[in-house]
Structures are given as structure tokens and as C-alpha cells.
Design an enzyme around this catalytic site. Structure first.
Site, mmCIF file in Angstrom:
data_model
loop_
_atom_site.group_PDB
_atom_site.id
_atom_site.type_symbol
_atom_site.label_atom_id
_atom_site.label_comp_id
_atom_site.label_asym_id
_atom_site.label_seq_id
_atom_site.Cartn_x
_atom_site.Cartn_y
_atom_site.Cartn_z
ATOM 1 N N ASP A 116 -5.192 -2.244 -10.546
ATOM 2 C CA ASP A 116 -6.001 -1.428 -9.645
ATOM 3 C C ASP A 116 -7.179 -0.885 -10.451
ATOM 4 O O ASP A 116 -6.989 -0.411 -11.567
ATOM 5 C CB ASP A 116 -5.155 -0.265 -9.122
ATOM 6 C CG ASP A 116 -5.436 0.061 -7.684
ATOM 7 O OD1 ASP A 116 -6.620 0.167 -7.334
ATOM 8 O OD2 ASP A 116 -4.474 0.215 -6.907
ATOM 9 N N ASP A 217 -10.597 -0.539 -5.728
ATOM 10 C CA ASP A 217 -10.402 0.655 -4.899
ATOM 11 C C ASP A 217 -11.727 1.114 -4.303
ATOM 12 O O ASP A 217 -12.755 1.137 -4.996
ATOM 13 C CB ASP A 217 -9.827 1.771 -5.784
ATOM 14 C CG ASP A 217 -9.480 3.018 -5.007
ATOM 15 O OD1 ASP A 217 -8.486 2.969 -4.263
ATOM 16 O OD2 ASP A 217 -10.202 4.029 -5.123
ATOM 17 N N GLU A 265 -10.736 -3.350 -1.405
ATOM 18 C CA GLU A 265 -10.369 -2.486 -0.283
ATOM 19 C C GLU A 265 -11.638 -2.283 0.533
ATOM 20 O O GLU A 265 -12.498 -1.496 0.184
ATOM 21 C CB GLU A 265 -9.857 -1.145 -0.828
ATOM 22 C CG GLU A 265 -9.315 -0.230 0.233
ATOM 23 C CD GLU A 265 -9.077 1.199 -0.252
ATOM 24 O OE1 GLU A 265 -8.226 1.866 0.337
ATOM 25 O OE2 GLU A 265 -9.757 1.656 -1.190
ATOM 26 N N HIS A 336 0.562 1.625 -0.161
ATOM 27 C CA HIS A 336 0.956 2.961 -0.604
ATOM 28 C C HIS A 336 0.269 4.079 0.181
ATOM 29 O O HIS A 336 0.528 5.253 -0.085
ATOM 30 C CB HIS A 336 0.623 3.108 -2.094
ATOM 31 C CG HIS A 336 -0.846 3.001 -2.350
ATOM 32 N ND1 HIS A 336 -1.551 1.835 -2.124
ATOM 33 C CD2 HIS A 336 -1.755 3.919 -2.761
ATOM 34 C CE1 HIS A 336 -2.823 2.052 -2.408
ATOM 35 N NE2 HIS A 336 -2.980 3.304 -2.790
ATOM 36 N N ASP A 337 -0.622 3.729 1.096
ATOM 37 C CA ASP A 337 -1.308 4.741 1.903
ATOM 38 C C ASP A 337 -0.794 4.787 3.345
ATOM 39 O O ASP A 337 -1.271 5.590 4.148
ATOM 40 C CB ASP A 337 -2.819 4.454 1.956
ATOM 41 C CG ASP A 337 -3.485 4.571 0.598
ATOM 42 O OD1 ASP A 337 -3.039 5.383 -0.231
ATOM 43 O OD2 ASP A 337 -4.477 3.846 0.363
HETATM 44 C C1 NOJ Z 1 -7.743 4.261 -1.774
HETATM 45 C C2 NOJ Z 1 -6.386 4.340 -2.371
HETATM 46 O O1 NOJ Z 1 -5.596 3.330 -1.818
HETATM 47 C C3 NOJ Z 1 -5.854 5.726 -2.098
HETATM 48 O O2 NOJ Z 1 -4.495 5.856 -2.438
HETATM 49 C C4 NOJ Z 1 -6.715 6.718 -2.829
HETATM 50 O O3 NOJ Z 1 -6.342 8.018 -2.462
HETATM 51 C C5 NOJ Z 1 -8.198 6.526 -2.511
HETATM 52 N N1 NOJ Z 1 -8.611 5.152 -2.472
HETATM 53 C C6 NOJ Z 1 -9.047 7.231 -3.531
HETATM 54 O O4 NOJ Z 1 -9.045 6.531 -4.737
#
Ligand code: NOJ
Ligand code: CA
Length: 566
Positions: A116, A217, A265, A336-337
Site C-alpha cells: 500500500d 491510496d 483507488e 478494510h473500509d
Molecule cells: C483510503 C484507505 O483505504 C482508507 O482506509 C484511509 O482512511 C484513506 N484512504 C486515507 O488514507
């Protein structure tokens, strides 16, 4: 990728990199959230050695590469997405040597590693920021984004994705700095060529360590609107702002030079723009994650918006079509989100959990693209049902809760939203056994183990041939061994049944039909006319598949079946 220099020599003979071209196109990825995977040294926190210990598990699952969420030195405000030193390993996860061992052992098992990489912002504890905020004349000051206040307030109306203004006041310089996420995550100023150079060197550092790729990210946010004027919609301030292509192109040249893969992302970019991002020659990355199928036109991300299957299938199809000619998608239903897919797309009811986990899995897995599995998804893990705000660890959930209480919500209602949608749902420890702490740790874990571990865990799923785990193993084997499922065309099958997602993958060799029922209703699905007279094989099914003949397929609640036509 046409001009990709896959075969190259490397000075460091220790560095191992497999040279098979475009490996991600026919591979399956596995996302690891290190803090919650396995705690090997008994301090309650998952670690790198824990991952190394489970490589055989990953190998048996059949995945080709691992995406490792951030393990860099970090105060952990956002669990590592706030990096204080880009070239080090956070001591809570182990040492650089532990990471070297992990990389070496993964490679020995022919599993690649994708790190990441958080390029958009650093931690406010990064040396750069500590100097930048003290001294306007520091060379690091301009590594961040500073503006003077206006009319006694913030420089403009830009907001943070974690709520509130995106500007934080800094007394020492009498300025505000910009943070798209938490105030402890100041955004880096990509307009500054020195900063860009630093970030390029960091990427090269990791490439030289032998990593095979990066998950990028928040990558659509690197460029901010340079007028810094008020905006009507927060996206207009920092999402895909013209000029970003200059930064992305520079980065792409590095990835290409060293032959590493990238997956970005790429939220809130319309499918029409997909090619710009992932075109094999001119794009900025190899794979992208889009999020349209997991956001339901919400007012905000904790909304209880009712999921509509016709919307999900339309959104997924729009992306399949957009990426049909060129470019590659990363396919996923969990990360994970997000909440757990069984709790979101499926059903937690004991009678349906196994089936619905498989139905949701089959639904996305056979689409065109590279499937990603988030740790525990392959077990059909479900949301944890928190009962108190004291159990919540996630910065964004806590922030949302406080906002709700301030707005007059009662605690139960506020908690309810977080329990359903909060990010902690994906971050409870991986469930290895039915024993103490789910086999994750020998001591109290940093986040509570979800109550479901007694019934949902690796040990018990290993033993049952009908488990979700074994279904995932089969899906992986099937997808990886079939060229039509990798490269064939995608076609959505029209159906009036509102809960079915049915699609076809085909080429001149074969036709596959993927039929999934994402509801607890029963359906008879009439086979498409052009296929109705052709013999087929049932290659994979769950317990909700009842029967099929030449004209129709009968599905019980959450039924799913994979057919191959000769
Ligand atoms: C996306 C990530 O997946 C998330 O977990 C994070 O809080 C934000 N970007 C900020 O880096
Ligand atoms: Ca540990």
C-alpha cells in the site's frame, strides 16, 4: 501492456522478481490488514511474522499476490494511512528484517507482494511536517499546502472526507494547512518538484527491496484546485483535477521502468473515464478499483440506504463495458473500509450465511478483471455487532458518532449506523480457530474479536467440504485455469427478476453463465434462448441451487450456480 519491459536484469541478486508478463491479469489477489491478521509475538497486535506463518494458508487458498495494507512507521491515527517514515517498518509490526523474510518467503511460494502506498498525505508526525509547521522558511514548508485564513476563518469552504473543514490552523506560522482526511494527515503538495522527487525515491526504495507492485491510496486526490476558491461540491476541490495526469505520468514512468504493477483507488471517477486511467499504453496504472457498486447514492457513507440489486448489476455492468476493450479492473466486494459482504450483500441468518457468502462471491468473481479477496471474506465472516461506542476504534466512525450526538441523535441510533457500516467491521481479528481469541492472539487483542468466531473460523471450514472457504478455493482454481473467464467478453443477461444477477462470459471456445440470487426469495430463471438447446455442465453451485434443465434453472434463497456450455 505493450511496451512493458518485463524482462530486465537487476543488480541485486537477492531481489527476486518473477518475469511473467501481465501476471495480474490472470491472478487472484488477497488483501491483508496486518494489524488484524495474526499476532505471532503475543502483544495483541497482528504482525509481519504472523503473516509469514500463514503463507501455507495463502498458498493452499491459491492466491497469486498479497496486497499488504500500510506497515510503515506511523502514529496509527488511521491505522498506518498516516505515515511518519516511508522507509521504515512500524515496530508494532516487527522489523525491516521481518519484512525481508516475509517478501522472500512469499516469493519462494510464488506469491507476489503489493505494498500500500500513501502518496497523498503523510502523518503530522513526519519529520517534514514537524519542520514545515515550525518554520515558514524551512525547505519542507512547501511540501504541504498552506493558506492564510480569510475573514477570521478558514481559507475556503473545502471539507474533509472525515468531516468538517479540510483546513487546520497552525499558530506558529499563522496559516492553515489542508488535510483531506484527518487533521493528523496533512496533504502533501505535489506541485512542489522536490516533494515529487522524494516520493519517487521512496517508490524506488521499495521496488529495490523486491516488492512487485503498489496499491495507490487516494490517488485521484494528488492534485488540488489551484485557484483555492470555494466549491459547490467537495469533489471539485481535489478529485481528478485537470493537471493530475502530469503527476501520474511521472509515477507511471517509474513503475514501467522497473516493471511493477499498480492498482489505484479510483473512487468517483465515471466509467467513461476508465480508459484514461487503465489504458495499457497510455493509462496511469494497471488496475483500478471503482466503488460504484458499494456506494448506494448515500447522503453520507453511514447511511442505511437500501441496497438495490438492479442498481448493483447496472453499475458493475457499466464498468465491465467501460473496461471491455482495454484496461483492467480490480474486482472486489470487501476491503478494510467496508462492512462485511455477507452482512451487506448477503444474509447473516444461520440458514443462509454459507449460501449468501458464496452467492455474493460468485457474483463478482467471474467478471472480467482481477479478483481481490479481503481477509476473512473467504470464510464468510460477518459484521461484529457492537453494543457500545467503547468498542469502536476507527477514527471515522468515532467522528461520525460524535457528530450525530451533537446533532441530537440518541446514542442507540448513532451506534446503529456505525454497527452496520463502520470500518471496524472489516478490522476485527481474522478468525483462525474456535479457541481463545479466535487463534489470533494469546492476549487481549487491540480490537475485540467478533462474536461469530466460534462458528466461523478457518479450522472448522478446513474440515467441511461445503464451507465458504472451500468454495473460494474452487472459484480461484476455476478462474485461474480458464482463459474464457479471464479474457472472454462480458454480457449482462436481461432478467425481470429484481434479485438476480446473471451474466455471461464467452469467446469462440466456450460460454459460461453465472447465475446468482441475492435474496431469500425463490426464482425460476429461464435460460437465454440461444443457449436453451445447448448442453451444459454445472461446474460450481451452492446449497440454494435446486435443479436445472434445458429451459430453466431453479434457485432457492441465495442460490448460485456456474454453468459451462459446450
Ligand atoms: C483510503 C484507505 O483505504 C482508507 O482506509 C484511509 O482512511 C484513506 N484512504 C486515507 O488514507
Ligand atoms: Ca504482535
Amino acid at each position: 501492456m505493450g511496451t512493458f519491459p518485463w524482462k530486465r536484469s537487476h543488480n541485486n541478486s537477492e531481489v527476486f522478481r518473477m518475469t511473467q508478463a501481465n501476471w495480474w491479469q490472470h491472478g487472484v489477489g488477497y488483501q491483508i490488514y496486518p494489524k488484524s491478521f495474526l499476532d505471532a509475538n503475543g502483544d495483541g497486535i497482528g504482525d509481519l511474522t504472523g503473516i509469514t506463518e500463514k503463507i501455507d494458508y495463502l498458498d493452499k487458498l491459491g492466491v497469486d499476490f498479497v496486497w499488504l495494507c500500510p506497515i510503515y512507521k506511523s502514529p496509527g491515527i488511521d491505522n498506518g494511512y498516516d505515515i511518519a517514515d516511508y522507509r521504515s517498518v512500524d515496530p508494532q509490526y516487527g522489523t525491516m528484517q521481518d519484512l525481508d523474510t516475509l517478501i522472500k518467503e512469499l516469493h519462494r511460494h510464488n506469491i507476489r507482494i503489493v505494498m500500500d502506498m500513501v502518496l497523498n498525505h503523510s502523518s503530522d508526525q513526519h519529520q517534514w511536517f514537524l519542520q514545515a509547521k515550525q518554520d515558514i522558511n524551512s525547505p519542507y514548508h512547501d511540501y504541504y499546502i498552506w493558506k492564510k485564513g480569510k475573514n477570521g476563518g478558514t481559507p475556503n469552504n473545502w471539507t474533509s472526507l472525515f468531516g468538517g473543514s479540510a483546513w487546520e490552523y497552525n499558530r506558529a506560522t499563522d496559516e492553515y494547512y489542508y488535510h483531506l482526511y484527518a487533521r493528523q494527515q496533512p496533504d502533501l503538495n505535489w506541485e512542489n518538484p522536490h516533494l515529487r522527487h522524494e516520493m519517487h525515491e521512496i517508490i524506488k526504495f521499495w521496488i529495490k527491496k523486491g516488492v512487485d507492485g503498489f496499491r495507490l491510496d487516494a490517488i485521484t486526490h494528488l492534485k488540488k484546485l489551484q485557484t483555492f476558491e470555494n466549491v459547490d461540491n467537495p469533489d471539485q476541490a481535489s478529485r481528478n483535477i485537470p493537471g493530475i495526469e502530469v503527476f501520474l505520468r511521472e509515477l507511471k514512468n517509474i513503475y514501467d521502468h522497473y516493471g511493477v504493477m499498480t492498482v489505484g483507488e479510483v473512487g468517483a471517477v465515471p466509467p467513461e473515464s476508465a480508459i484514461k486511467w487503465v489504458d495499457p499504453q497510455k493509462g496511469y496504472m494497471d488496475l483500478l478499483f471503482q466503488f460504484d457498486h458499494v456506494n448506494f447514492g448515500d447522503n453520507h457513507k453511514f447511511d442505511f440506504a437500501t441496497k438495490s440489486i438492479p442498481t448493483v448489476r447496472k453499475k458493475l455492468t457499466d464498468w465491465q463495458i467501460a473496461a471491455a476493450k482495454q484496461g483492467n479492473l480490480g474486482l472486489f466486494i470487501e476491503n478494510h473500509d467496508l462492512p462485511r459482504a455477507v452482512s451487506y450483500f448477503g444474509s447473516e441468518e444461520p440458514a443462509y450465511r454459507n449460501r449468501s457468502a458464496k452467492a455474493a462471491g460468485l457474483m463478482y468473481f467471474m467478471m472480467k478483471g482481477t479478483p481481490f479477496i479481503y481477509q476473512g471474506q473467504e470464510l464468510g465472516m460477518i459484521n461484529d455487532h457492537i453494543t457500545s461506542i467503547n468498542e469502536v476504534t476507527d477514527i471515522d466512525s468515532l467522528r461520525h458518532y460524535q457528530e450525530r450526538i451533537k446533532d441530537g441523535y440518541n446514542t442507540q441510533m448513532a451506534l446503529h449506523e456505525i454497527a452496520f457500516k463502520g470500518r471496524d467491521n472489516a478490522r476485527t481479528p481474522m478468525q483462525w480457530t474456535a479457541g481463545s481469541l479466535a487463534g489470533f492472539s494469546t492476549t487481549t487483542s487491540w480490537i475485540k474479536v467478533a462474536d461469530s468466531y466460534k462458528t466461523i473460523n478457518v479450522a472448522s471450514e478446513e474440515k467441511s467440504s461445503n464451507s465458504v472457504l472451500n468454495f473460494y478455493r474452487q472459484m480461484i482454481t476455476i478462474k485461474k485455469s480458464d482463459i474464457t473467464l479471464q479474457n472472454g467478453q462480458y454480457m449482462l443477461e436481461k432478467t425481470r427478476a429484481k434479485d438476480l444477477i446473471v451474466y455471461r462470459r464467452f469467446d469462440t471456445q466456450a460460454t459460461w453463465l453465472i447465475i446468482t440470487n441475492l435474496s431469500n426469495l425463490t426464482y425460476n430463471y429461464p435460460l437465454p434462448q440461444d443457449l436453451a438447446s445447448q448442453p451444459y455442465h454445472v461446474i460450481l453451485k451452492n446449497d440454494g441451487y435446486i435443479t436445472g434443465n434445458q429451459s430453466k434453472i431453479s434457485l432457492d434463497a441465495w442460490g448460485a450456480v456456474l454453468l459451462k456450455f459446450e
